[in-house]
Design an enzyme around this catalytic site. Structure first.
Site, short mmCIF file in Angstrom:
data_model
loop_
_atom_site.label_atom_id
_atom_site.label_comp_id
_atom_site.label_asym_id
_atom_site.label_seq_id
_atom_site.Cartn_x
_atom_site.Cartn_y
_atom_site.Cartn_z
N TYR A 1 24.81 38.89 3.62
CA TYR A 1 24.81 39.05 2.17
C TYR A 1 25.86 38.17 1.49
O TYR A 1 25.73 37.83 0.32
CB TYR A 1 25.09 40.51 1.79
CG TYR A 1 23.86 41.38 1.71
CD1 TYR A 1 23.04 41.55 2.81
CD2 TYR A 1 23.52 42.03 0.52
CE1 TYR A 1 21.92 42.36 2.73
CE2 TYR A 1 22.41 42.84 0.44
CZ TYR A 1 21.61 43.00 1.56
OH TYR A 1 20.50 43.79 1.48
N LYS B 1 21.83 42.68 17.07
CA LYS B 1 20.91 41.88 17.89
C LYS B 1 21.75 41.00 18.81
O LYS B 1 21.75 39.77 18.69
CB LYS B 1 20.01 41.04 16.99
CG LYS B 1 18.90 41.82 16.30
CD LYS B 1 17.71 42.12 17.20
CE LYS B 1 16.91 40.87 17.49
NZ LYS B 1 15.80 41.15 18.45
N ASP C 1 15.99 46.03 16.42
CA ASP C 1 14.53 46.18 16.37
C ASP C 1 14.09 47.40 17.16
O ASP C 1 13.26 48.21 16.71
CB ASP C 1 13.81 44.91 16.85
CG ASP C 1 14.24 44.45 18.23
OD1 ASP C 1 15.31 44.90 18.73
OD2 ASP C 1 13.52 43.64 18.85
N ASP D 1 20.40 47.71 5.59
CA ASP D 1 19.50 47.74 4.44
C ASP D 1 18.11 48.16 4.89
O ASP D 1 17.47 49.04 4.32
CB ASP D 1 19.48 46.34 3.79
CG ASP D 1 18.66 46.31 2.51
OD1 ASP D 1 18.73 47.28 1.74
OD2 ASP D 1 17.93 45.32 2.30
N ASP E 1 16.10 52.14 4.68
CA ASP E 1 14.82 52.39 4.01
C ASP E 1 13.85 53.12 4.95
O ASP E 1 13.11 54.01 4.52
CB ASP E 1 14.17 51.07 3.54
CG ASP E 1 14.53 50.74 2.09
OD1 ASP E 1 15.59 51.21 1.62
OD2 ASP E 1 13.75 50.02 1.43
#
Ligand code: IPM
Ligand code: MG
Length: 368
Positions: A142, A192, A225, A249, A253
């Site tokens: 970001y 990751k 993932d 983020d 959700d």
């Protein structure tokens, strides 16, 4: 004794509507619990752009730095889609997060029993769910440099940079471990590390903090993932999840939808302690400005009201009052009150945004 101060930034879209309901709750605490706040209000996002040509005025930024807590509604809307990137509504929110150094973003996902059938997952997968996502909020892709759209040869190239220092990872890991100590004592860290060096460093530092200072915490690591997959397969395996800004983020959700509606999820963004011992803090719902339903009385004010409950708990040391408010919300849902985002049961008529707020205030009254 002076009252603690609150800066309210309703923002755009449904932000002002849901914030109106939060103000009812704030007023209730003043009138009925002797918990009064010095409340001031200002603009952020598109609303600030319309007035000042910038999504956050310097004076508003200064005010935010000076109060005990900031309460924000939502920012953004299609009206602002074509604005230059530097003045988009979202930049106002990102500036607040960055300049207040709100590095630990707490996003709890709790499934209220009355809503277990609203999730797109089966009831037994989500019923009783209570997890906490701790998202790093002031660094990573970001904010990393270099960033931008550049010319390279005869085409353009878009660049963003994932960047984490050891100390940035260290402090958010500590925030997660501290929270886990008050919960079930389990933290799962997600990155990751199989493809990103920043992920390798993330994993190492989180493990080191755990080994040195939090040996009582059960720490596991997952690729983000796989973590997304596990969140939808069997979310109750998690207690606290700690992850970076971008993965957080996305994962939050997903977690939000487990609870039935994005209209239910609150968040707290916390920084270092101020002089008075309270952490720098901003509270906001996880949902966005929902321009498609703005101004129609359809929005669910619960996420924003529960964000105020988090303020009571994390900024004002009023854990019992926070629980009272959460129980009031639970009660109203158990009574069958539903805003339009929570429809689906036969014969249930939606209540409006303000009816939902009034019902929660009535349930607060009933709690006395
Ligand atoms: C969130 C939002 C923000 C983000 C946007 C509005 C900038 O999606 O708080 O999750 O990406 O962080
Ligand atoms: Mg988001």
């Amino acid at each position: 004794m002076t009252n603690p101060s609150l800066l309210i930034l309703p923002g755009d879209g449904i932000g002002p509507e849901v914030m109106t309901e939060v103000v009812k709750v704030i007023d209730w605490y003043g009138a009925k619990r002797g918990l009064s706040f010095d409340v001031s209000e200002d603009l952020v996002g598109g609303a600030a752009y319309d007035k000042h040509g910038a999504p956050l005025h310097d004076d508003t930024m200064a005010k935010a730095q000076g109060v005990d807590a900031v309460l924000l509604g939502a920012v953004g809307g299609p009206k602002y889609d074509d604005l230059d990137f530097s003045v988009k509504p979202e930049r106002g929110l990102l500036r607040l997060r960055k300049e207040m150094d709100l590095f630990a973003n707490l996003r709890p996902a709790q499934c209220f029993d009355a809503l277990a059938d609203f999730s797109s997952l089966k009831r037994d997968v989500v019923a009783g769910l209570d997890i906490m996502i701790v998202r790093e909020l002031t660094s990573g892709v970001y904010f990393g440099e270099p960033r931008g759209i550049f010319e390279e040869g005869n085409e353009r190239i878009g660049i963003n940079t994932q960047r984490y220092t050891e100390s940035e990872i260290d402090r958010v890991a500590r925030a997660a471990f501290e929270l886990a100590r008050k919960r079930d004592g389990k933290v799962c860290s997600m990155e990751k590390a199989n493809v990103m060096e920043s992920g390798i460093l993330w994993r190492e530092v989180v493990q080191k903090v755990r080994d040195e200072d939090y040996p009582d915490i059960e720490l596991s690591h997952m690729y983000a993932d796989a973590g997304a997959m596990q969140l939808t397969r069997w979310p109750k395996q998690f207690d606290v999840i700690v992850t970076d800004n971008l993965f957080g983020d996305l994962l939050s959700d997903i977690a939000a939808m487990l609870t039935g509606s994005l209209g239910m999820l609150p968040s707290a963004s916390l920084g270092a302690p101020m002089e008075n011992g309270r952490p720098k803090a901003l509270y906001e719902p996880v949902h966005g400005s929902a321009p498609d339903i703005a101004g129609q009385g359809k929005a669910n004010p619960i996420a924003c009201i529960l964000s105020f409950a988090m303020a009571l708990r994390y900024s004002f040391d009023q854990g019992d009052e926070a629980t009272r408010l959460e129980k009031a919300v639970e009660r109203v849902l158990a009574d069958g009150k539903r805003t339009a985002d929570l429809l689906g049961e036969e014969g249930v008529q939606p209540v409006s945004t303000s009816e939902m707020g009034d019902a929660i205030v009535a349930a607060l009254d009933a709690s006395l």
